[in-house]
Design a protein around this motif. Structure first.
Motif: not given
Length: 286
Positions: A112-119
């Protein structure tokens, strides 16, 4: 017979003890806490302090509004896309089905942290890929993280990207349980593929789709990660604050655990009510 019953309860006893300690007792304890004013020491029994605040708190109604907007807009779009993708994945003409199924399911596996940062990077105003592509075709840049409407739309886009494939796999399992001879009979009767989808596939998929909708309702009512990580704690100005984020803010930032407990029970009650309404609407007429 009684000896067998005692043996059965003996085997169940460890699970029942864990269930009581970590499920039943916290539920009861949370309700008791919601009846107390917890910002004083010692706590005072004042049920109206928290439950009365719910009906007059602008922050609660703002979080409720944002949650319901996501529920009404994002969930139907996601379930519709998931159904289309499931039909695509179930097509006999599709090659490398395993690869495509993994590709659509993969977003759930991403942290969740990784994909939120990417978004946040993709939708950044100055250097984000989305605004760069928009500029290339002559469209104005959108400040996704500072514009209230755009920020809420970004949360819904992120949720759709993450959970559509998950629901598609569930619906795909429902599609594969439909007998093939139903479609063969419809084909012999010269029923078009579109009419087969509308009059055969969708009615037979109704229980599976209802299950996915109820899961999505429950998840939306508890939504926390995306508003917290992508839009910086529910910003801008509370435009993306959800009930789950409000609960967190009251419990862990403001220390008002009594009010947070009341919000938690409200979230659970709303999820149950909306789910029951969905079940009622999807029930077959007698």
């Amino acid at each position: 017979m009684q000896r067998h019953n005692r043996a059965a309860y003996g085997f169940l006893a460890p699970y029942l003890a864990i269930f009581l300690a970590f499920w039943i007792w916290p539920i009861i304890s949370s309700f008791v806490i919601s009846l107390h004013q917890t910002r004083v020491s010692p706590w005072q029994f004042r049920p109206a302090a928290n439950w009365g605040r719910l009906i007059s708190d602008p922050a609660f109604f703002n979080a409720l509004k944002n949650t319901l907007i996501i529920l009404v807009i994002q969930v139907p779009v996601m379930i519709g896309l998931a159904t289309v993708i499931a039909v695509f994945l179930n097509s006999p003409l599709l090659k490398a089905k395993g690869l495509f199924r993994f590709a659509f399911f993969a977003p759930v596996v991403v942290g969740e942290v990784a994909y939120s940062a990417v978004f946040r990077l993709i939708f950044a105003q100055d250097f984000g890929v989305v605004n760069k592509l928009a500029a290339a075709i002559g469209l104005p840049a959108i400040d996704w993280l500072s514009n209230p409407t755009a920020a809420l739309a970004l949360v819904m886009i992120a949720l759709t990207w993450r959970w559509t494939g998950y629901n598609a796999i569930i619906i795909l399992a429902g599609l594969q349980s439909i007998p093939g001879d139903v479609y063969e009979a419809a084909t012999l009767d010269r029923v078009s593929k579109l009419r087969q989808f509308i009059h055969i596939t969708l009615p037979l998929l109704k229980p599976v789709i209802t299950f996915c909708v109820i899961l999505s309702i429950s998840g939306t009512m508890q939504l926390f990660t995306e508003p917290f990580l992508i839009t910086n704690h529910g910003g801008p100005g509370g435009a993306t604050e959800t009930l789950g984020l409000l609960l967190y803010r009251q419990a862990f930032l403001s220390g008002n655990v009594g009010y947070a407990s009341a919000i938690a029970y409200t979230i659970a009650a709303l999820a149950v009510i909306v789910s029951l309404v969905q079940l009622r609407l999807s029930r077959e007429p007698r």
